[in-house]
Design an enzyme around this catalytic site. Structure first.
Site, PDB file in Angstrom:
ATOM      1  N   GLY A 155       0.833  -1.200   0.000  1.00 30.12           N
ATOM      2  CA  GLY A 155       0.000   0.000   0.000  1.00 30.12           C
ATOM      3  C   GLY A 155       0.865   1.245   0.000  1.00 30.12           C
ATOM      4  O   GLY A 155       1.996   1.237  -0.491  1.00 30.12           O
ATOM      5  N   VAL A 159       0.621   4.603   5.198  1.00 29.36           N
ATOM      6  CA  VAL A 159       0.041   3.466   5.927  1.00 29.36           C
ATOM      7  C   VAL A 159       1.129   2.458   6.267  1.00 29.36           C
ATOM      8  O   VAL A 159       1.091   1.821   7.326  1.00 29.36           O
ATOM      9  CB  VAL A 159      -1.087   2.808   5.100  1.00 29.36           C
ATOM     10  N   GLY A 160       2.122   2.317   5.402  1.00 26.31           N
ATOM     11  CA  GLY A 160       3.238   1.418   5.688  1.00 26.31           C
ATOM     12  C   GLY A 160       3.948   1.801   6.975  1.00 26.31           C
ATOM     13  O   GLY A 160       4.362   0.935   7.753  1.00 26.31           O
ATOM     14  N   GLU A 205       5.613  -3.597   0.877  1.00 31.28           N
ATOM     15  CA  GLU A 205       5.706  -3.331  -0.572  1.00 31.28           C
ATOM     16  C   GLU A 205       4.932  -2.062  -0.801  1.00 31.28           C
ATOM     17  O   GLU A 205       3.705  -2.057  -0.814  1.00 31.28           O
ATOM     18  CB  GLU A 205       5.129  -4.526  -1.350  1.00 31.28           C
ATOM     19  N   CYS A 208       1.697   0.021  -8.483  1.00 34.71           N
ATOM     20  CA  CYS A 208       2.813   0.635  -7.755  1.00 34.71           C
ATOM     21  C   CYS A 208       4.078   0.696  -8.594  1.00 34.71           C
ATOM     22  O   CYS A 208       5.018   1.416  -8.239  1.00 34.71           O
ATOM     23  CB  CYS A 208       3.083  -0.131  -6.463  1.00 34.71           C
TER      24      CYS A 208
END
Length: 352
Positions: free
Chosen positions: A39, A43-44, A61, A95
């Protein structure tokens, strides 16, 4: 995904949980052996912080802005085709989509014309009517992407439809470098293109930003490719293609820095989710040989043995002397084991 997980996989081994933000937060309070997240960077960071509370290893990732360098020494038509395809897969909502292009000034006009032609070849004169071109996932992201269209000059595309969340494949020239178009991950079918004369300035610009998930370079110049390989830190380097590294199971996939932590795909996935436990299992006998490691160390036999081993120490830089060292250490150890009375043994010779 839940439907097929429940249908084909053992629920005792694989469990799916559906929900939104609250569900995700609740899951992060549980102690896991490993957490995998894909994401956004923001948020990571939340996931990594929650995992740190339990010292749980993570695989992140994430994404970022994946640059493309188009050298003057390449097949511009093929480069344009592959870049447009890579950008327009799922309307740019991947991504690893090319995020912006630096093209040599001698080829930039040709590149844009070729890209325009290939958009028509792939999606027709009106991509909105094509069954092969996707839509933006929701209204929030549609509005975000639409606002980026004013951060430069629209050279191709620019059409939008709020009702269907449609944004046409769009090429923007002269993008404002400090605008959101050039600072945030685009994640949509908008492609800024800049020109360069000296590739060193491009490498300097890329290196000044967060490390990308992928860096793309189109060139037949081996020296240039080697420069990019050595000077640009990225999760992956793709030479003369886009996205296709994802199709190679032997290539570990993952980011570096803000684009992610950890690698997966193929065997790398198994390794990523496996704790490699080292095991040493020694026999309990031959303790007399081990007496060398126990204090006190001032005994004459120990001093002589250590001197002998140091004298025949192998040369790691030249790779010589290892065989002599192995033989010497083995013979010396055996000789001293039998020639000297060990402390507390009450006898000389033999092993305990």
């Amino acid at each position: 995904m839940k439907k097929y997980f429940d249908l084909f996989l053992d629920p005792l081994c694989y469990r799916t949980v559906e929900g939104g933000v609250d569900t995700a937060k609740a899951l992060l309070t549980i102690t896991w052996d490993h957490i995998f997240f894909t994401g956004s960077v923001s948020v990571g960071k939340i996931v990594a912080k929650a995992a740190a509370e339990n010292l749980t290893p993570v695989t992140l990732e994430l994404g970022g802005k994946c640059p493309v360098i188009v050298d003057e020494n390449t097949n511009i038509d093929t480069a344009a085709k592959r870049i447009i395809w890579g950008k327009c897969v799922n309307a740019g909502q991947t991504c690893i989509a090319p995020d912006y292009v630096y093209c040599h000034k001698k080829q930039i006009a040709t590149l844009i014309e070729k890209m325009k032609s290939h958009i028509a070849d792939m999606y027709g004169e009106d991509p909105q009517q094509s069954d092969c071109f996707a839509r933006i996932i929701n209204k929030t992201h549609f509005n975000r992407l639409k606002s980026l269209l004013s951060d430069g000059t629209i050279a191709v595309g620019g059409t939008t439809d709020e009702d269907t969340h449609y944004i046409a494949p769009t090429i923007i020239t002269n993008p404002v470098l400090d605008s959101k178009l050039m600072t945030d991950e685009i994640f949509g079918p908008i492609l800024p293109i800049l020109e360069y004369e000296d590739v060193q300035s491009v490498l300097k610009y890329i290196r000044s930003k967060q490390k990308p998930l992928v860096c793309y370079v189109f060139s037949n110049n081996a020296k240039l490719i080697d420069q990019v390989k050595k000077r640009v830190s990225a999760g992956t380097l793709d030479v003369n293609d886009c996205l296709m590294h994802m199709m190679v199971p032997t290539l570990p996939f993952g980011g570096v820095g803000h684009s992610g932590i950890g690698k997966y795909h193929g065997k790398a996935t198994f390794d990523e989710f496996t704790h490699h436990k080292s095991v040493l299992h020694k026999p309990i006998g031959m303790e007399s040989v081990n007496n060398l490691r126990y204090p006190p160390y001032d005994a004459e036999w120990k001093q002589n043995l250590m001197y002998s081993l140091a004298y025949y120490k192998p040369n790691a830089s030249t790779g010589t002397g290892f065989a002599k060292y192995a033989v010497t250490s083995t013979m010396a150890g055996a000789a001293f084991a039998y020639a000297y009375a060990w402390p507390g043994s009450g006898a000389s010779g033999g092993s305990q």
